[in-house]
Design an enzyme around this catalytic site. Sequence first.
Site, PDB file in Angstrom:
ATOM      1  N   GLY A  47       0.817  -1.084   0.074  1.00 19.17           N
ATOM      2  CA  GLY A  47       0.233  -0.124   0.025  1.00 19.17           C
ATOM      3  C   GLY A  47       0.837   1.331  -0.063  1.00 19.17           C
ATOM      4  N   ASP A 164       8.025  -6.807  11.833  1.00 17.73           N
ATOM      5  CA  ASP A 164       8.861  -5.914  10.881  1.00 17.73           C
ATOM      6  C   ASP A 164       9.597  -4.889  11.860  1.00 17.73           C
ATOM      7  OD1 ASP A 164      10.272  -5.377   8.526  1.00 17.73           O
ATOM      8  OD2 ASP A 164       8.470  -4.104   7.820  1.00 17.73           O
TER       9      ASP A 164
END
Length: 353
Positions: A47, A164
């Site tokens: 995105g 992450d």
Amino acid sequence: MNPFHQKITNSQQSISPQTQLGRMSGSKELFRDRFEILQILGRGGFGITFLAKDVVLPGNLLCVIKQLCPKVTTPQSWQKACTRFQKEARTLGQLGTHSQIPMLLDYFQANGEFFLIQEYVPGLTLAREMRQTGPKSEASVKQLLQELLPVLQYLHKHHVIHRDIKPQNLLRCDDDGRVVLIDFGAVKEQLVDVCENSINQAANTIFVGTRGFAPPEQFCLRPVYASDIYALGVTCICMLTAKSPLEFDYDPKTGEICWQKEVNVSDSFANILGKMVKISLNERFKTADEVIKALDNESYLPTLTNCLTTQKLNKKSATKHENTPETPEIYLPPVVRTAIAIRKWRGRVNYLH
């Protein structure tokens, strides 16, 4: 997340004609009659992120709009994606009550895309900070760990794996200096999991994370809480060296990073970092609690070592003292009692390591 004053790069400008928000960037047109899109902050495989101004709230507060674009083509997969998105957004909403996680202000779906509206935290990422100031000291990296390990405790308590953690996803707030954890990979992974393209291929092709920071089990799509511990350990090594993990050599037998010769830290702290980045889950710290305890024990080592007596006890008297430290007939000098206690404590510490 880049600071507000950063200029839009050519690659970011190329995003503009591709999305509705990209076309609105820099104009006075409002998204959902509320948000003025100021600029594009960046894009990834899942995105695009925009900086926006909420013109409805008093003060025209800044916020971040994350546009997630799942690739679905059937009503069934779209419905699954909607359900997953709502579930993960609600989880983010609960996590946002923590001061080191951006607050979720709103979420919705429109025109086949999902949107998250989050609090904007002004500041620099640790990656950018590192590029400006160079490697960090052992003391500052320990301080970073002390700040971030409770955040991992909080996430894992809520059954969330970030997936992450890296300097690019750690932001030092301009206002108060706190370190904020951004860009949760968990939401992306849940959306990818229901995409048509991933139904039959996910086990082989879909990965959420960053090479060098993600441990092997995450590449196998089986992340655990210790996966975040590994990523945080690699992040600390990067901060100590101002290098990317991909710049290090790897042990061909174990696959572990060869980082020890690149840093100048105490042996005790090196042991902790080494255990954080073990390839084997059996050898790695399992939880943030374990790392916190190891750091607490490590902080007492210099003080306790100074208390040790250099005078050796003979085997008979040492055994007697250790077995009966409170026997009233035998007087033990304070330094001897301290030495006995430290030997026992060190034995427990060595067992943990």
